[in-house]
Design a protein around this motif. Structure first.
Motif, PDB file in Angstrom:
ATOM      1  N   LYS A   1      42.225   1.774 121.924  1.00 46.58           N
ATOM      2  CA  LYS A   1      42.737   2.160 120.609  1.00 46.58           C
ATOM      3  C   LYS A   1      42.934   0.947 119.708  1.00 46.58           C
ATOM      4  O   LYS A   1      42.601   0.985 118.521  1.00 46.58           O
ATOM      5  CB  LYS A   1      44.047   2.928 120.764  1.00 46.58           C
ATOM      6  N   THR A   2      43.457  -0.137 120.268  1.00 46.63           N
ATOM      7  CA  THR A   2      43.672  -1.351 119.491  1.00 46.63           C
ATOM      8  C   THR A   2      42.344  -1.945 119.022  1.00 46.63           C
ATOM      9  O   THR A   2      42.208  -2.328 117.851  1.00 46.63           O
ATOM     10  CB  THR A   2      44.447  -2.391 120.321  1.00 46.63           C
ATOM     11  N   ALA A   3      41.373  -2.003 119.919  1.00 42.13           N
ATOM     12  CA  ALA A   3      40.055  -2.542 119.559  1.00 42.13           C
ATOM     13  C   ALA A   3      39.382  -1.661 118.511  1.00 42.13           C
ATOM     14  O   ALA A   3      38.755  -2.160 117.574  1.00 42.13           O
ATOM     15  CB  ALA A   3      39.181  -2.658 120.798  1.00 42.13           C
TER      16      ALA A   3
ATOM     17  N   ALA B   1      41.023  -2.287 115.167  1.00 43.24           N
ATOM     18  CA  ALA B   1      40.592  -3.578 114.631  1.00 43.24           C
ATOM     19  C   ALA B   1      39.185  -3.479 114.046  1.00 43.24           C
ATOM     20  O   ALA B   1      38.916  -4.001 112.957  1.00 43.24           O
ATOM     21  CB  ALA B   1      40.638  -4.643 115.725  1.00 43.24           C
ATOM     22  N   ALA B   2      38.301  -2.791 114.746  1.00 39.58           N
ATOM     23  CA  ALA B   2      36.924  -2.635 114.250  1.00 39.58           C
ATOM     24  C   ALA B   2      36.900  -1.850 112.942  1.00 39.58           C
ATOM     25  O   ALA B   2      36.166  -2.200 112.010  1.00 39.58           O
ATOM     26  CB  ALA B   2      36.071  -1.938 115.304  1.00 39.58           C
ATOM     27  N   LYS B   3      37.718  -0.815 112.861  1.00 43.71           N
ATOM     28  CA  LYS B   3      37.783  -0.026 111.627  1.00 43.71           C
ATOM     29  C   LYS B   3      38.333  -0.861 110.468  1.00 43.71           C
ATOM     30  O   LYS B   3      37.836  -0.770 109.349  1.00 43.71           O
ATOM     31  CB  LYS B   3      38.644   1.216 111.834  1.00 43.71           C
ATOM     32  N   SER B   4      39.338  -1.672 110.741  1.00 47.08           N
ATOM     33  CA  SER B   4      39.912  -2.526 109.701  1.00 47.08           C
ATOM     34  C   SER B   4      38.890  -3.527 109.184  1.00 47.08           C
ATOM     35  O   SER B   4      38.767  -3.737 107.973  1.00 47.08           O
ATOM     36  CB  SER B   4      41.127  -3.278 110.240  1.00 47.08           C
ATOM     37  N   ILE B   5      38.155  -4.135 110.095  1.00 42.60           N
ATOM     38  CA  ILE B   5      37.120  -5.095 109.694  1.00 42.60           C
ATOM     39  C   ILE B   5      36.034  -4.396 108.890  1.00 42.60           C
ATOM     40  O   ILE B   5      35.579  -4.915 107.865  1.00 42.60           O
ATOM     41  CB  ILE B   5      36.532  -5.799 110.929  1.00 42.60           C
TER      42      ILE B   5
ATOM     43  N   VAL C   1      35.114  -5.481 105.058  1.00 42.62           N
ATOM     44  CA  VAL C   1      33.769  -5.909 104.674  1.00 42.62           C
ATOM     45  C   VAL C   1      33.188  -4.973 103.620  1.00 42.62           C
ATOM     46  O   VAL C   1      32.562  -5.413 102.647  1.00 42.62           O
ATOM     47  CB  VAL C   1      32.844  -5.991 105.905  1.00 42.62           C
ATOM     48  N   SER C   2      33.435  -3.682 103.768  1.00 36.01           N
ATOM     49  CA  SER C   2      32.940  -2.712 102.804  1.00 36.01           C
ATOM     50  C   SER C   2      33.535  -2.966 101.412  1.00 36.01           C
ATOM     51  O   SER C   2      32.815  -2.937 100.415  1.00 36.01           O
ATOM     52  CB  SER C   2      33.278  -1.304 103.265  1.00 36.01           C
ATOM     53  N   ARG C   3      34.845  -3.236 101.356  1.00 35.52           N
ATOM     54  CA  ARG C   3      35.485  -3.529 100.063  1.00 35.52           C
ATOM     55  C   ARG C   3      34.937  -4.800  99.445  1.00 35.52           C
ATOM     56  O   ARG C   3      34.706  -4.868  98.246  1.00 35.52           O
ATOM     57  CB  ARG C   3      36.999  -3.640 100.242  1.00 35.52           C
TER      58      ARG C   3
END
Length: 53
Positions: free
Chosen positions: A32-34, A37-41, A45-47
């Motif tokens: 869940k943590t990984a 983190a992947a979703k946040s990155i 990057v998208s923004r």
């Protein structure tokens, strides 16, 4: 040649990380943590790409 080495190392690291994540149970806190983190990155990057274009 350094770019090729970097790309190969990056690819190998991504492959190893994906293999490890496939072995981690999806209900575990590590997964869940990984995933968070992947979703946040991905969102960051998208923004930034939207700002550039």
């Amino acid at each position: 040649m350094q770019v090729k080495s970097f790309a190969m190392t990056l690819g190998a690291g991504m492959l190893a990380g994906a293999a490890v994540m496939m072995m981690v149970p999806k209900r575990s806190q590590v997964y869940k943590t990984a995933d968070d983190a992947a979703k946040s990155i991905k969102h960051y990057v998208s923004r930034k790409m939207d700002d550039i274009m």
